[in-house]
Design a protein around this motif. Structure first.
Motif, PDB file in Angstrom:
ATOM      1  N   UNK A  12       0.594  -3.510  -2.883  1.00 56.69           N
ATOM      2  CA  UNK A  12       1.823  -3.335  -3.629  1.00 56.69           C
ATOM      3  C   UNK A  12       2.847  -4.337  -3.085  1.00 56.69           C
ATOM      4  N   UNK A  13       3.528  -5.012  -4.012  1.00 56.69           N
ATOM      5  CA  UNK A  13       4.533  -5.969  -3.551  1.00 56.69           C
ATOM      6  C   UNK A  13       5.833  -5.261  -3.184  1.00 56.69           C
ATOM      7  N   UNK A  14       6.694  -5.977  -2.495  1.00 55.91           N
ATOM      8  CA  UNK A  14       7.926  -5.385  -1.965  1.00 55.91           C
ATOM      9  C   UNK A  14       8.845  -4.885  -3.069  1.00 55.91           C
ATOM     10  N   UNK A  15       8.887  -5.580  -4.176  1.00 60.74           N
ATOM     11  CA  UNK A  15       9.756  -5.170  -5.286  1.00 60.74           C
ATOM     12  C   UNK A  15       9.309  -3.835  -5.883  1.00 60.74           C
ATOM     13  N   UNK A  16       8.004  -3.686  -6.090  1.00 59.48           N
ATOM     14  CA  UNK A  16       7.461  -2.422  -6.607  1.00 59.48           C
ATOM     15  C   UNK A  16       7.650  -1.291  -5.601  1.00 59.48           C
ATOM     16  N   UNK A  17       7.444  -1.608  -4.324  1.00 55.95           N
ATOM     17  CA  UNK A  17       7.630  -0.606  -3.280  1.00 55.95           C
ATOM     18  C   UNK A  17       9.077  -0.140  -3.237  1.00 55.95           C
ATOM     19  N   UNK A  18       9.999  -1.071  -3.384  1.00 56.67           N
ATOM     20  CA  UNK A  18      11.418  -0.734  -3.364  1.00 56.67           C
ATOM     21  C   UNK A  18      11.757   0.231  -4.498  1.00 56.67           C
ATOM     22  N   UNK A  65       9.780   2.260  -6.051  1.00 55.15           N
ATOM     23  CA  UNK A  65       9.127   3.545  -5.805  1.00 55.15           C
ATOM     24  C   UNK A  65       9.869   4.353  -4.739  1.00 55.15           C
ATOM     25  N   UNK A  66      10.257   3.715  -3.658  1.00 56.52           N
ATOM     26  CA  UNK A  66      10.949   4.412  -2.566  1.00 56.52           C
ATOM     27  C   UNK A  66      12.319   4.900  -3.021  1.00 56.52           C
ATOM     28  N   UNK A  67      13.033   4.072  -3.768  1.00 54.77           N
ATOM     29  CA  UNK A  67      14.371   4.466  -4.222  1.00 54.77           C
ATOM     30  C   UNK A  67      14.336   5.655  -5.165  1.00 54.77           C
ATOM     31  N   UNK A  68      13.195   5.928  -5.752  1.00 58.54           N
ATOM     32  CA  UNK A  68      13.052   7.070  -6.658  1.00 58.54           C
ATOM     33  C   UNK A  68      12.385   8.280  -6.002  1.00 58.54           C
ATOM     34  N   UNK A  97      11.038  -2.919   4.217  1.00 62.12           N
ATOM     35  CA  UNK A  97      11.179  -1.574   4.787  1.00 62.12           C
ATOM     36  C   UNK A  97      10.551  -0.558   3.842  1.00 62.12           C
ATOM     37  N   UNK A  98      10.731  -0.760   2.539  1.00 63.48           N
ATOM     38  CA  UNK A  98      10.149   0.145   1.544  1.00 63.48           C
ATOM     39  C   UNK A  98       8.632   0.128   1.618  1.00 63.48           C
ATOM     40  N   UNK A  99       8.072  -1.038   1.832  1.00 59.51           N
ATOM     41  CA  UNK A  99       6.615  -1.150   1.980  1.00 59.51           C
ATOM     42  C   UNK A  99       6.173  -0.325   3.185  1.00 59.51           C
ATOM     43  N   UNK A 156       3.575   4.851   5.296  1.00 60.18           N
ATOM     44  CA  UNK A 156       3.634   6.037   6.153  1.00 60.18           C
ATOM     45  C   UNK A 156       4.095   7.289   5.412  1.00 60.18           C
ATOM     46  N   UNK A 157       4.233   7.171   4.104  1.00 58.14           N
ATOM     47  CA  UNK A 157       4.780   8.261   3.302  1.00 58.14           C
ATOM     48  C   UNK A 157       3.961   9.543   3.402  1.00 58.14           C
ATOM     49  N   UNK A 158       2.656   9.445   3.371  1.00 60.63           N
ATOM     50  CA  UNK A 158       1.821  10.640   3.419  1.00 60.63           C
ATOM     51  C   UNK A 158       2.039  11.412   4.720  1.00 60.63           C
TER      52      UNK A 158
END
Length: 77
Positions: free
Chosen positions: A1-7, A9-12, A36-38, A43-45
């Motif tokens: 996943x690229x940083x833009x997509x990760x960002x 996803x994390x912001x939501x 940072x979002x990546x 580590x989200x799980x």
């Protein structure tokens, strides 16, 4: 996943503020550095399991405290 997509996803994420508190960062810092979002997603799980565990423990602790409050109240009289 690229940083833009990760960002995005994390912001939501519903736990965004908890992630920020855990890592001692702000939402603005995540926006400024999408890497940072990546990291958060990697580590989200683990974090979500820890959050769930703390939530479960809070209800157990409330039950234990209420039992001890009754005991303390009985001992006072």
């Amino acid at each position: 996943m690229n940083a833009s997509d990760a960002l995005k996803k994390v912001l939501n994420c519903e736990n965004l503020q908890i992630y920020c508190d855990y890592y001692s960062i702000s939402v603005e810092q995540i926006k400024e550095n999408p890497k940072i979002a990546v990291y958060i997603l990697e580590h989200q799980q683990s974090l979500d399991k820890m959050i769930a565990g703390y939530n479960e423990m809070s209800s157990i602790n409330q039950h234990i405290c209420s039992e001890f409050q009754l005991c303390e109240h009985e001992c006072q009289f």
